[in-house]
Scaffold this motif. Sequence first.
Motif, PDB file in Angstrom:
ATOM      1  N   GLY A  61       0.813  -1.217   0.000  1.00 13.77           N
ATOM      2  CA  GLY A  61       0.000   0.000   0.000  1.00 13.77           C
ATOM      3  C   GLY A  61       0.844   1.263   0.000  1.00 13.77           C
ATOM      4  N   GLU A 115      -5.422 -11.254  -2.471  1.00 18.05           N
ATOM      5  CA  GLU A 115      -5.245 -10.202  -1.463  1.00 18.05           C
ATOM      6  C   GLU A 115      -4.430  -9.044  -2.037  1.00 18.05           C
ATOM      7  OE1 GLU A 115      -5.390 -12.596   2.782  1.00 18.05           O
ATOM      8  OE2 GLU A 115      -3.589 -12.825   1.532  1.00 18.05           O
ATOM      9  N   GLU A 162      -6.712  -6.940  -4.065  1.00 24.64           N
ATOM     10  CA  GLU A 162      -7.584  -6.106  -3.227  1.00 24.64           C
ATOM     11  C   GLU A 162      -6.816  -4.948  -2.584  1.00 24.64           C
ATOM     12  OE1 GLU A 162     -10.852  -6.142  -3.251  1.00 24.64           O
ATOM     13  OE2 GLU A 162     -10.676  -7.778  -4.687  1.00 24.64           O
ATOM     14  N   ILE A 163      -5.590  -5.186  -2.192  1.00 26.88           N
ATOM     15  CA  ILE A 163      -4.741  -4.114  -1.647  1.00 26.88           C
ATOM     16  C   ILE A 163      -4.587  -3.017  -2.695  1.00 26.88           C
ATOM     17  CG2 ILE A 163      -2.366  -3.537  -0.940  1.00 26.88           C
ATOM     18  CD1 ILE A 163      -2.284  -6.533   0.145  1.00 26.88           C
ATOM     19  N   VAL A 196      -6.539  -2.442  -5.372  1.00 24.78           N
ATOM     20  CA  VAL A 196      -7.826  -1.783  -5.621  1.00 24.78           C
ATOM     21  C   VAL A 196      -8.026  -0.677  -4.585  1.00 24.78           C
ATOM     22  CG1 VAL A 196     -10.343  -2.087  -5.479  1.00 24.78           C
ATOM     23  CG2 VAL A 196      -8.960  -3.712  -6.796  1.00 24.78           C
ATOM     24  N   HIS A 197      -7.794  -1.011  -3.343  1.00 30.29           N
ATOM     25  CA  HIS A 197      -7.960  -0.046  -2.251  1.00 30.29           C
ATOM     26  C   HIS A 197      -7.008   1.136  -2.421  1.00 30.29           C
ATOM     27  CE1 HIS A 197      -9.935   0.546   1.625  1.00 30.29           C
ATOM     28  NE2 HIS A 197      -8.798   1.076   2.047  1.00 30.29           N
ATOM     29  N   ALA A 198      -5.748   0.827  -2.742  1.00 30.42           N
ATOM     30  CA  ALA A 198      -4.754   1.892  -2.942  1.00 30.42           C
ATOM     31  C   ALA A 198      -5.124   2.777  -4.132  1.00 30.42           C
ATOM     32  CB  ALA A 198      -3.364   1.289  -3.135  1.00 30.42           C
ATOM     33  N   THR A 199      -5.668   2.181  -5.191  1.00 31.16           N
ATOM     34  CA  THR A 199      -6.056   2.952  -6.371  1.00 31.16           C
ATOM     35  C   THR A 199      -7.122   3.980  -6.024  1.00 31.16           C
ATOM     36  OG1 THR A 199      -5.483   1.135  -7.861  1.00 31.16           O
ATOM     37  CG2 THR A 199      -7.013   2.790  -8.713  1.00 31.16           C
ATOM     38  N   VAL A 200      -8.089   3.574  -5.219  1.00 31.18           N
ATOM     39  CA  VAL A 200      -9.164   4.483  -4.821  1.00 31.18           C
ATOM     40  C   VAL A 200      -8.601   5.670  -4.041  1.00 31.18           C
ATOM     41  CG1 VAL A 200     -11.218   4.700  -3.354  1.00 31.18           C
ATOM     42  CG2 VAL A 200     -10.953   2.718  -4.859  1.00 31.18           C
ATOM     43  N   TYR A 201      -7.676   5.427  -3.149  1.00 28.26           N
ATOM     44  CA  TYR A 201      -7.159   6.486  -2.296  1.00 28.26           C
ATOM     45  C   TYR A 201      -5.966   7.233  -2.887  1.00 28.26           C
ATOM     46  CZ  TYR A 201     -10.326   5.370   1.427  1.00 28.26           C
ATOM     47  OH  TYR A 201     -11.461   5.192   2.161  1.00 28.26           O
TER      48      TYR A 201
END
Length: 136
Positions: free
Chosen positions: A66, A93, A96-97, A99-104
Amino acid sequence: MTENDLFDRGLQVRREVLGVEYVNANLADTDEFMMAFQRIVTEWAWGYAWSRPGLDRKTRSILNLGILAALGRAQELGIYVKAALTSGVTADEIKEILVHATVYCGTPAGRQAFLAAHEALTAAGVLPDPPEDQTR
């Protein structure tokens, strides 16, 4: 604990997480000037931070992915994907890490992180090679 003890402990953890061949190759290519950096990384990151009891290696690997995605450090992220696999993080996983980092962190950072992770996961044999013709 002396600096040498911290370096030795860090070198052991670094080899366990990143792989003996990778770490040894890094050290073999290091001259006296660059050894100052190698000592910092080995003592601080691996001998101190990675050796602390508060988090397991899987959690530390997740954090690294991240952080590296957020910083836009795709080349380093690729290295740490292999470390994450060694630490028990699955390809799903990792996805998903990222994906989450891309959003933020934004799509440019996310794209670079996904590309680096995909290349590393493919090289590690976790993902299949892409098909020859994807235009169909």
